[in-house]
Design a protein around this motif. Sequence first.
Motif, PDB file in Angstrom:
ATOM      1  N   VAL A 961       3.327  -0.861  -6.511  1.00 36.76           N
ATOM      2  CA  VAL A 961       4.409  -1.596  -5.837  1.00 36.76           C
ATOM      3  C   VAL A 961       5.681  -0.760  -5.862  1.00 36.76           C
ATOM      4  O   VAL A 961       5.845   0.110  -6.718  1.00 36.76           O
ATOM      5  CB  VAL A 961       4.692  -2.960  -6.507  1.00 36.76           C
ATOM      6  CG1 VAL A 961       3.553  -3.943  -6.284  1.00 36.76           C
ATOM      7  CG2 VAL A 961       4.989  -2.790  -7.995  1.00 36.76           C
ATOM      8  N   GLY A 962       6.574  -1.038  -4.921  1.00 39.36           N
ATOM      9  CA  GLY A 962       7.853  -0.338  -4.895  1.00 39.36           C
ATOM     10  C   GLY A 962       8.855  -1.073  -4.033  1.00 39.36           C
ATOM     11  O   GLY A 962       8.481  -1.773  -3.087  1.00 39.36           O
ATOM     12  N   SER A 972       3.275  -2.816  -1.229  1.00 35.54           N
ATOM     13  CA  SER A 972       2.213  -2.919  -2.225  1.00 35.54           C
ATOM     14  C   SER A 972       0.940  -2.299  -1.680  1.00 35.54           C
ATOM     15  O   SER A 972       0.653  -2.370  -0.487  1.00 35.54           O
ATOM     16  CB  SER A 972       1.971  -4.382  -2.610  1.00 35.54           C
ATOM     17  OG  SER A 972       1.616  -5.147  -1.458  1.00 35.54           O
ATOM     18  N   GLY A 973       0.177  -1.683  -2.565  1.00 36.22           N
ATOM     19  CA  GLY A 973      -1.121  -1.107  -2.217  1.00 36.22           C
ATOM     20  C   GLY A 973      -2.188  -1.683  -3.116  1.00 36.22           C
ATOM     21  O   GLY A 973      -1.952  -1.882  -4.318  1.00 36.22           O
ATOM     22  N   SER A 974      -3.366  -1.912  -2.555  1.00 36.93           N
ATOM     23  CA  SER A 974      -4.353  -2.692  -3.287  1.00 36.93           C
ATOM     24  C   SER A 974      -5.764  -2.117  -3.172  1.00 36.93           C
ATOM     25  O   SER A 974      -6.071  -1.320  -2.280  1.00 36.93           O
ATOM     26  CB  SER A 974      -4.343  -4.128  -2.744  1.00 36.93           C
ATOM     27  OG  SER A 974      -5.458  -4.874  -3.164  1.00 36.93           O
ATOM     28  N   SER A 975      -6.622  -2.585  -4.083  1.00 37.86           N
ATOM     29  CA  SER A 975      -8.031  -2.206  -4.014  1.00 37.86           C
ATOM     30  C   SER A 975      -8.737  -2.885  -2.849  1.00 37.86           C
ATOM     31  O   SER A 975      -9.907  -2.589  -2.581  1.00 37.86           O
ATOM     32  CB  SER A 975      -8.732  -2.551  -5.336  1.00 37.86           C
ATOM     33  OG  SER A 975      -8.608  -3.929  -5.622  1.00 37.86           O
ATOM     34  N   VAL A1004       1.587   3.813  -3.498  1.00 41.44           N
ATOM     35  CA  VAL A1004       2.424   3.671  -2.300  1.00 41.44           C
ATOM     36  C   VAL A1004       3.875   3.970  -2.660  1.00 41.44           C
ATOM     37  O   VAL A1004       4.283   3.808  -3.815  1.00 41.44           O
ATOM     38  CB  VAL A1004       2.335   2.248  -1.689  1.00 41.44           C
ATOM     39  CG1 VAL A1004       0.975   2.005  -1.060  1.00 41.44           C
ATOM     40  CG2 VAL A1004       2.651   1.183  -2.729  1.00 41.44           C
ATOM     41  N   ALA A1005       4.645   4.413  -1.675  1.00 37.89           N
ATOM     42  CA  ALA A1005       6.066   4.671  -1.906  1.00 37.89           C
ATOM     43  C   ALA A1005       6.821   4.640  -0.583  1.00 37.89           C
ATOM     44  O   ALA A1005       6.281   5.024   0.464  1.00 37.89           O
ATOM     45  CB  ALA A1005       6.262   6.031  -2.575  1.00 37.89           C
ATOM     46  N   PHE A1006       8.069   4.170  -0.632  1.00 40.86           N
ATOM     47  CA  PHE A1006       8.967   4.228   0.517  1.00 40.86           C
ATOM     48  C   PHE A1006       9.635   5.599   0.576  1.00 40.86           C
ATOM     49  O   PHE A1006       9.895   6.231  -0.462  1.00 40.86           O
ATOM     50  CB  PHE A1006      10.088   3.193   0.373  1.00 40.86           C
ATOM     51  CG  PHE A1006       9.754   1.805   0.832  1.00 40.86           C
ATOM     52  CD1 PHE A1006       9.697   1.500   2.185  1.00 40.86           C
ATOM     53  CD2 PHE A1006       9.539   0.789  -0.082  1.00 40.86           C
ATOM     54  CE1 PHE A1006       9.425   0.216   2.617  1.00 40.86           C
ATOM     55  CE2 PHE A1006       9.260  -0.504   0.331  1.00 40.86           C
ATOM     56  CZ  PHE A1006       9.195  -0.793   1.691  1.00 40.86           C
TER      57      PHE A1006
END
Length: 1457
Positions: A961-962, A972-975, A1004-1006
């Motif tokens: 998350v970021g 957010s990034g997920s499985s 993940v990142a902005f």
Amino acid sequence: MGRKTQRMKAFFSCKKKKSNVQNVPASQTGSQISVSPSPSSNRGQAEDVALDAFQLALNLVKESADWFGPLKAAAGGLCECIRIYRQVADNKDNFDKLAADIAERANILEQERKKGISSDMEEDFNQLSEKLKEINAQVKMKKDQHIALQVVQGDQINKDIDSFYKEVQDAYQKCKDQVLFTIGRDTREIVNILKDHIIQNTHYSQKAFHYVDIGNGHARTGCTPGTRKKVLKDIEKWADGTSPVKTLGYWICGMAGTGKSTIAKSVCNTMETRKMLAASFFCSRQIPECRDQSKIIPTIVYQMAQFSPIFGRELVTILQGDPNKISRPPSEQLEMLLVEPWMKVVRSGAMHSYTSVIIIDALDECENIESVLCALIPAIQNQRMPGLKFLFTSRPENHIYNDLNGPRPPAESQVEKMYLHNVEESLVQADIAKYLLDKLQNLDIAQSDMEKLVESSGKLFIYAATLVKYICDPRFPDLALSRVQNMTRMGSIPNRSQTNSLDELYSTILKNAFPTGEELTPDERENYLAIIHTIIVAGRPLTCIIISELLGINQSHVEATISKMQSVLYISDHLIYTFHASFADYIVTRARSDEMYCNEIEYHTLLSHATLNHMNNLRFNICDLPSSFLADKDVPGIEGRLKNIGDTLDYACTFWGYHIARSNGNENLMKGIESFVENKSVFWIEAMNLMKKLPVCQENIDYVLQNLKNGSEYEVKKKITDVKYVVELCQLSGSVVEATPHIYLSILPFCSEWLMNKIKLHDVMKMECRLLRRGAIHIWKTTYGVSSINLSCDGKTLVSGDDNGNIKLWDVFNGKEVDISIGGHDGSVRSVAFSADSTRIVSGSNDKTVKLWDTATGGQIGDPLKGHDECVNSVAFSADGTRIVSGSDDKTIRLWSTATGAQIGDPLQGHQHYVKSVAFSADGTRIVSGSSDQTIRLWDTATGAQIGDPLKGHDGWVNSVGFSADGTRIVSGSSDKTIRLWDTATGVQIGDPLQGHDDWVRSVAFSADGTRIVSGSDDNTIRFWETATGDQIGDPLQGHDQWVRSVAFSADGTRIVSGSDDKTIRLWDTATGAQIQDPLQGHDDHVNSVAFSADGTGIVSGSSDNTIRVWDTATGAQIGDSLQSYDGWVNSVAFSADGTRILSGSDDKTIRLWDIATGAQIGYPLQGHDSYVKSFPFSADSTRIVSGSSDMTIGLWDTATGGQIGDLLQGHDDLVNSVAFSADGTRIVSGSDDKTIRIWDTATGGQIGDPLQGHDEDVNSVAFSADGTRIVSGSDDKTIRLWDTATGAQIGDPLQGHDSYVNSVAFSADGTRIVSGSDDKTIRLWDTVTGGQIGDPLQGHDDYVNSVAFSADGTRIVSGSNDKTIRLWHVATTVQTQQSLQDTLSHVHFPDTNWKLSEDGWIYFPGQFQGVFWIPQQYRVFLWRSQNTCLISKSGYNKISFSNCVYGENWTKCVAS
């Protein structure tokens, strides 16, 4: 009359008793005795015996000193004093022991003396004599005082005895230690150690030694004799251990001009005389090597090798083991080069109780001194160098104070502080008076005038020293007295500030040097000031010539100006320095210097213009390099050629950006920058590379970019960024630019076209780039999987954490690992992050701890932060650096204070499963967390309370998350393979999920501006996304071979870094690559199988993207649409003999026939296997199909009816990977995971003979030769084997060469060659007669080669790979074919078809043993190789032309004259 009174009478009368002397052994040597009264007793004969022993001991003391007159006299006096004290002592036994103790020490000294006497040893004995005389005099003085007073206190007597005993003991012990130390310092051995090549290469700074002449006769001077007596005495007592101050460090802190350095020099002289000076380092901001923190430890250890041979020998041993240790950061230098060898000295016992002193002067004048202090002070504090003491001097600057101030209570600091500017003014003035009287003794100065000079100096020794230089100017001896009168008329203001007197003095010197009124024209006066101001604001000390050329002022004028300023300036090695930093402070402060004021911004602007103008002298090949094959260092006469870059041009090239960053950035300056960038920037990079200053290019460009505004200067900024890319490629090229011609031949061809056009670059490589996305700019290879990465805010440094607990730093610009050792963790490092100022790193680990690290030194800050009960998965700093947040498998989030290391408040609880990721909002008021419970939560950092409900939507673990920079969105990034955006105010999901990854999203990142998102996934790719629309930007970044665990943007958004389980970290350019009008065609996943049509005009391919495609071999274009109706990977494809049909088999257990003309499937799928079909070729007449399956069976099929012919052939015990027909169709060969090859009769279905055995692993591929007499097989055992079909015997030895599994093999039509493809990413050709490899491997694929095939005429090979590409290769067999190939390939830009690309990127031509050109890392991806005639890839390709390229001795023709 009492006992005490009787003792006093005996003491005053000094009566002596005669006795017979007996020899009683000395005992309890060195023990300290406390003397106290005891009852009298009848001693009798025992007392007589003791007295005899006492007398014998005293005689021994005197006899041991017979050889040296002064010591003999002093020893005699000592014996008399011992008798005096013994008579009045209550405990005679203690004095008997004292006498025996001293006798034993004296005897030891005498034995050592007999081994040989040196001048140093004689000085040791002389010092003992002087000390004993001093003690004797004190005893006699006390005796006289007591007689005069006629009263003595018993307690005082006991104290006197105690003091006497200790002083005598210490004097002998000190002499003993000094003598033994002198003996241990074998001068010849020291000379040999210093001659050692290793020691000579320690990069020490000779100019930092205290005794070195720093130029033009200006040696460092100590205090005038008789001055600073108390300060010096206090330091000496601290050094020799006789002071109440028992610390190992001593800091003299004082304002500018208070005389710190002269005190340090005096202490050096004293310690050297007493053989206590181990080393010294005098920092100076004016001398580059003396302001370089990296030279402090090497310089100290070099001197210590002279001080102690044991230390020297150990240092040589350490450096012989690893000479690079001398180049490590100070923290490691300290540990390996100082602490370790010094402890060897201590353990050897060579130092005894001897104390050694290291002196480091003017800490404030050394750049980044904290990197040394951060390591040194803890070592002192923890007493890791026993017997070594450190004296420091500096101004009272905060960062130094913080480093030297020691630990927080209750620990006690090991550094004593003495504030020189707080010394009582009367004491300082008395010392200044002595100094002035000494220096001005030849002048007839009235007492009243001398007092005024002293008074005007206040507490500033620099004032007095400058006064002397001004009055005693050797050029004007006749003006000395008039100058005194002038100075005494200046007057003084009561209670004035510290600098007023110094300001008046500097003003007077300047006014006398540059008189006002009509004596100078305004232009002349302006020139004078320009010269002085240039010296003050320059980036480094300048010569008169440099000043002259930069300012356009006659050199003689510059020299004359400097000569008039010798009170404040001096010249060393032609470079101009200020005597003291206070002059620069004065002249840049308007309130102090008035009309002499230097406006720094104006002069930096002036020097910006001057440096830019001077760089117009740059030109192509400025050092006339003769060949691109020669490294610069190997060019004959290179030192002379480098003189073409004069000193002024050197300065301009090095410091133009430095001045621009400090300028007013006016419009004219911007025009000058643009002109330089367009016309001279490439030649500037050339010159800087020749001077080994490439990193300084980066610094200059960053200076300028930071100074540019975003408006009208956009175009200039863009061009400077293009130049920065050239510098970046140069730095990342490693040794390539050690030969400067390759900037033009190997770097510029890959850079912006306008740069090449501006300098008229031609006849160099031409790149045809049709890539949608470039490959990684740089790849760092690590030893373990990379679990976490983070970039510093300035984008210069990368930190990584790996699965083995290591934390490493990497230089993003030069591609090298930063030579700093960071301790690490006891488990996998799951997360790392920089603080906003990049000075600290935080890490979280499987070992359940969070740790803080110092970026500069690599040292751990404080203790590990403990509290979590399970793995720490994620850590982050708050923007202000005061707090850390951590998330753990224990389901909690914790906040920590960076100052104290304490946990702030209670853990934040709410998640029902592992906390996988945490992040602060930019304002530090909120925390976001992602968890395996599939939720995202927001928290208030002040209260620890959860904000609102959990954010729900993911169907799997939330791994990352970021926050966006403005805090309005969360990513957010997920499985569940998706990325989602959330509104932080409402908690609502923004838009649809971002979909595209084929596996878990790990990170993940902005971007900093919030317009883009980057994601890394277990599908081994990195993807970009448009935040506003959710669209994917361009193609995925491919190159990693395993899961991408961590990704991050650079602050400017131009770069991305990624860390992977494949043990690499990669740097990527965020630019999308070439804009290609026609969409590129190719597979979206692994290419599993390829085959030629019989006429060689077409290729068919099958892929894990579930499609079959047909390609034109001449153009590489796809023919028709993709054939697609599969529910699984396409494992095998084949053409029918007439080229009208295609056969394919898949993971869906079916075999299908396709009509090439229509693209339609012919009939129904052929079904019968119970598992996926791996191989299924046509018979030569295309009437039958044979299939091999994972169900361990082989099937025969009728192509006309689609019916199965007979039963499935059984016999293999494992998966059947490959099957093939003999040319006549009567036999089938099969290869299996059971490691066997079997031959079958197509008519009966029976197995022919026994299985062919020999492979040690799975057999992946088999094929018949055209005549059917041989079979070839390829296996996971990395070998290829030939078999006789008649006998089943192996023919010859296995063909070996591949480094990994052999996936595919095929015969050429004439049976003379075999082609093989392997997991080692290569294709190899083999001679079937000899078994030898033909030529070099064919390289170009970036992943496993799954399938290879010959064309019918044997001149081409097709290959399919996991890298999703298909390549066509020309393979010549005869001279005629080679000529035909040359003609064939001429239209695709390869006039030389045999060039090779080495692993490190060098292009080699036949007959050339050196690399001719170099290809940067990112352009090697999808690069056409010399033998490629076609490369089919959906991501595009790179194609290079070497047509008309110049190199070697012709390289200079690449730029038009």
